[in-house]
Design a protein around this motif. Structure first.
Motif, PDB file in Angstrom:
ATOM      1  N   GLN A 147       0.837  -1.195   0.000  1.00  0.00           N
ATOM      2  CA  GLN A 147       0.000   0.000   0.000  1.00  0.00           C
ATOM      3  C   GLN A 147       0.877   1.252   0.000  1.00  0.00           C
ATOM      4  N   GLN A 148       2.022   1.173   0.668  1.00  0.00           N
ATOM      5  CA  GLN A 148       2.921   2.316   0.725  1.00  0.00           C
ATOM      6  C   GLN A 148       3.893   2.330  -0.456  1.00  0.00           C
ATOM      7  N   TYR A 149       4.466   1.185  -0.779  1.00  0.00           N
ATOM      8  CA  TYR A 149       5.478   1.074  -1.835  1.00  0.00           C
ATOM      9  C   TYR A 149       4.851   0.456  -3.085  1.00  0.00           C
ATOM     10  N   ASP A 150       3.925   1.169  -3.664  1.00  0.00           N
ATOM     11  CA  ASP A 150       3.153   0.648  -4.789  1.00  0.00           C
ATOM     12  C   ASP A 150       4.029   0.402  -6.019  1.00  0.00           C
ATOM     13  N   SER A 151       4.849   1.353  -6.374  1.00  0.00           N
ATOM     14  CA  SER A 151       5.702   1.216  -7.559  1.00  0.00           C
ATOM     15  C   SER A 151       6.706   0.081  -7.386  1.00  0.00           C
ATOM     16  N   PHE A 152       7.274  -0.021  -6.205  1.00  0.00           N
ATOM     17  CA  PHE A 152       8.228  -1.091  -5.905  1.00  0.00           C
ATOM     18  C   PHE A 152       7.579  -2.458  -6.096  1.00  0.00           C
ATOM     19  N   CYS A 153       6.377  -2.613  -5.576  1.00  0.00           N
ATOM     20  CA  CYS A 153       5.686  -3.902  -5.668  1.00  0.00           C
ATOM     21  C   CYS A 153       5.283  -4.237  -7.102  1.00  0.00           C
ATOM     22  N   HIS A 154       4.863  -3.243  -7.861  1.00  0.00           N
ATOM     23  CA  HIS A 154       4.482  -3.504  -9.250  1.00  0.00           C
ATOM     24  C   HIS A 154       5.688  -3.937 -10.082  1.00  0.00           C
ATOM     25  N   ARG A 155       6.813  -3.292  -9.866  1.00  0.00           N
ATOM     26  CA  ARG A 155       8.011  -3.656 -10.640  1.00  0.00           C
ATOM     27  C   ARG A 155       8.522  -5.041 -10.263  1.00  0.00           C
ATOM     28  N   THR A 156       8.508  -5.365  -8.983  1.00  0.00           N
ATOM     29  CA  THR A 156       8.976  -6.696  -8.591  1.00  0.00           C
ATOM     30  C   THR A 156       8.024  -7.779  -9.097  1.00  0.00           C
ATOM     31  N   SER A 157       6.735  -7.510  -9.054  1.00  0.00           N
ATOM     32  CA  SER A 157       5.764  -8.486  -9.568  1.00  0.00           C
ATOM     33  C   SER A 157       5.926  -8.672 -11.073  1.00  0.00           C
ATOM     34  N   GLY A 158       6.135  -7.588 -11.782  1.00  0.00           N
ATOM     35  CA  GLY A 158       6.336  -7.675 -13.228  1.00  0.00           C
ATOM     36  C   GLY A 158       7.593  -8.434 -13.601  1.00  0.00           C
ATOM     37  N   SER A 159       8.648  -8.236 -12.829  1.00  0.00           N
ATOM     38  CA  SER A 159       9.881  -8.961 -13.130  1.00  0.00           C
ATOM     39  C   SER A 159       9.723 -10.454 -12.856  1.00  0.00           C
ATOM     40  N   LEU A 160       8.889 -10.806 -11.891  1.00  0.00           N
ATOM     41  CA  LEU A 160       8.616 -12.227 -11.642  1.00  0.00           C
ATOM     42  C   LEU A 160       7.880 -12.863 -12.815  1.00  0.00           C
ATOM     43  N   VAL A 161       6.955 -12.130 -13.401  1.00  0.00           N
ATOM     44  CA  VAL A 161       6.218 -12.654 -14.552  1.00  0.00           C
ATOM     45  C   VAL A 161       7.188 -12.965 -15.696  1.00  0.00           C
ATOM     46  N   GLY A 162       8.106 -12.044 -15.963  1.00  0.00           N
ATOM     47  CA  GLY A 162       9.089 -12.269 -17.020  1.00  0.00           C
ATOM     48  C   GLY A 162       9.989 -13.452 -16.734  1.00  0.00           C
ATOM     49  N   SER A 163      10.370 -13.616 -15.482  1.00  0.00           N
ATOM     50  CA  SER A 163      11.251 -14.717 -15.123  1.00  0.00           C
ATOM     51  C   SER A 163      10.542 -16.066 -15.238  1.00  0.00           C
ATOM     52  N   PHE A 164       9.302 -16.136 -14.790  1.00  0.00           N
ATOM     53  CA  PHE A 164       8.562 -17.392 -14.930  1.00  0.00           C
ATOM     54  C   PHE A 164       8.249 -17.688 -16.400  1.00  0.00           C
ATOM     55  N   ALA A 165       8.039 -16.649 -17.197  1.00  0.00           N
ATOM     56  CA  ALA A 165       7.864 -16.860 -18.640  1.00  0.00           C
ATOM     57  C   ALA A 165       9.149 -17.426 -19.239  1.00  0.00           C
ATOM     58  N   GLY A 166      10.293 -16.926 -18.785  1.00  0.00           N
ATOM     59  CA  GLY A 166      11.571 -17.479 -19.228  1.00  0.00           C
ATOM     60  C   GLY A 166      11.716 -18.939 -18.841  1.00  0.00           C
ATOM     61  N   SER A 167      11.229 -19.304 -17.663  1.00  0.00           N
ATOM     62  CA  SER A 167      11.274 -20.707 -17.234  1.00  0.00           C
ATOM     63  C   SER A 167      10.450 -21.594 -18.163  1.00  0.00           C
ATOM     64  N   VAL A 168       9.272 -21.129 -18.519  1.00  0.00           N
ATOM     65  CA  VAL A 168       8.417 -21.902 -19.427  1.00  0.00           C
ATOM     66  C   VAL A 168       9.087 -22.041 -20.793  1.00  0.00           C
ATOM     67  N   LEU A 169       9.726 -20.980 -21.255  1.00  0.00           N
ATOM     68  CA  LEU A 169      10.407 -21.036 -22.552  1.00  0.00           C
ATOM     69  C   LEU A 169      11.584 -22.012 -22.519  1.00  0.00           C
ATOM     70  N   ILE A 170      12.302 -22.060 -21.415  1.00  0.00           N
ATOM     71  CA  ILE A 170      13.413 -23.008 -21.315  1.00  0.00           C
ATOM     72  C   ILE A 170      12.889 -24.443 -21.272  1.00  0.00           C
ATOM     73  N   ILE A 171      11.753 -24.656 -20.635  1.00  0.00           N
ATOM     74  CA  ILE A 171      11.135 -25.990 -20.670  1.00  0.00           C
ATOM     75  C   ILE A 171      10.810 -26.374 -22.115  1.00  0.00           C
ATOM     76  N   LEU A 172      10.284 -25.426 -22.877  1.00  0.00           N
ATOM     77  CA  LEU A 172      10.007 -25.695 -24.295  1.00  0.00           C
ATOM     78  C   LEU A 172      11.285 -26.011 -25.064  1.00  0.00           C
ATOM     79  N   LEU A 173      12.371 -25.320 -24.739  1.00  0.00           N
ATOM     80  CA  LEU A 173      13.653 -25.593 -25.402  1.00  0.00           C
ATOM     81  C   LEU A 173      14.136 -27.011 -25.108  1.00  0.00           C
ATOM     82  N   ILE A 174      13.967 -27.441 -23.872  1.00  0.00           N
ATOM     83  CA  ILE A 174      14.375 -28.802 -23.506  1.00  0.00           C
ATOM     84  C   ILE A 174      13.538 -29.818 -24.280  1.00  0.00           C
ATOM     85  N   PHE A 175      12.235 -29.576 -24.367  1.00  0.00           N
ATOM     86  CA  PHE A 175      11.372 -30.483 -25.129  1.00  0.00           C
ATOM     87  C   PHE A 175      11.756 -30.506 -26.605  1.00  0.00           C
ATOM     88  N   LEU A 176      12.035 -29.343 -27.175  1.00  0.00           N
ATOM     89  CA  LEU A 176      12.420 -29.292 -28.590  1.00  0.00           C
ATOM     90  C   LEU A 176      13.697 -30.083 -28.850  1.00  0.00           C
TER      91      LEU A 176
END
Length: 188
Positions: A147-176
């Motif tokens: 509630q106080q550090y709104d920008s901080f929380c949004h940026r950290t949450s967004g970076s987590l989304v990108g990192s988990f998307a990278g994890s899914v892409l690496i799983i696809l690379l292993i399957f390929l």
């Protein structure tokens, strides 16, 4: 004659190498997207900070990613995975030119799996901290700070989304890579 060979399950070598080449091009494309996801996550988290004034101009509360070792690990893990993916682009291009390469595909599977573990570990640990920042924990008297550090929380949450998307892409690379190897072993 060619139709008879296809009916018996024997495709021509040009068709097989064309499919393998297509898979190698897809591998290259996914690697580039994974680089963007992991590097973007590292940059977003590494540049996250927010300062809130408290009563006067001289007393301030500051939130930075480096205040939490988990976020520092997250940035380092994403940077290492990004660097690895950049270096692996050479092998991916090599597989486009030589679609029958097996030893390098096995090496990529091994290193992709190691990078997947590193990336998932960093993202999962940071996800726990971000969850606490959003929800808090009443049993331990940790109050939510988003509630106080709104920008901080949004940026950290967004970076987590990108990192988990990278994890899914690496799983696809292993399957390929595994599919390409299995297709080669079936053809010999």
């Amino acid at each position: 004659m060619k139709a008879g060979a296809l009916e018996l399950g024997h495709a021509s070598k040009t068709t097989k190498s064309g499919v393998n080449r297509g898979m190698s091009i897809l591998d290259l494309f996914i690697r580039i997207i994974a680089i963007i996801a992991t590097l973007g996550s590292a940059i977003a988290m590494g540049t996250t900070n927010e300062t809130l004034p408290f009563f006067t101009q001289f007393v301030r509360f500051k939130a930075k990613y480096s205040d939490l070792p988990t976020f520092t690990f997250f940035v380092v893990a994403n940077a290492i995975v990004s660097a690895y993916l950049v270096l692996s682009l050479g092998l991916s291009i090599y597989h486009i030119m030589r679609s029958r390469a097996q030893a390098t595909r096995i090496a990529l599977i091994f290193f992709d799996a190691a990078m997947l573990g590193l990336l998932t570990g960093g993202a999962s640990a940071s996800a726990a901290i971000v969850y606490l920042a959003h929800k808090g924990n009443r049993k331990t008297n940790w109050f939510p700070i988003c509630q106080q550090y709104d920008s901080f929380c949004h940026r950290t949450s967004g970076s987590l989304v990108g990192s988990f998307a990278g994890s899914v892409l690496i799983i696809l690379l292993i399957f390929l890579s595994a599919i390409a190897l299995s297709r080669q072993s079936l053809n010999h």
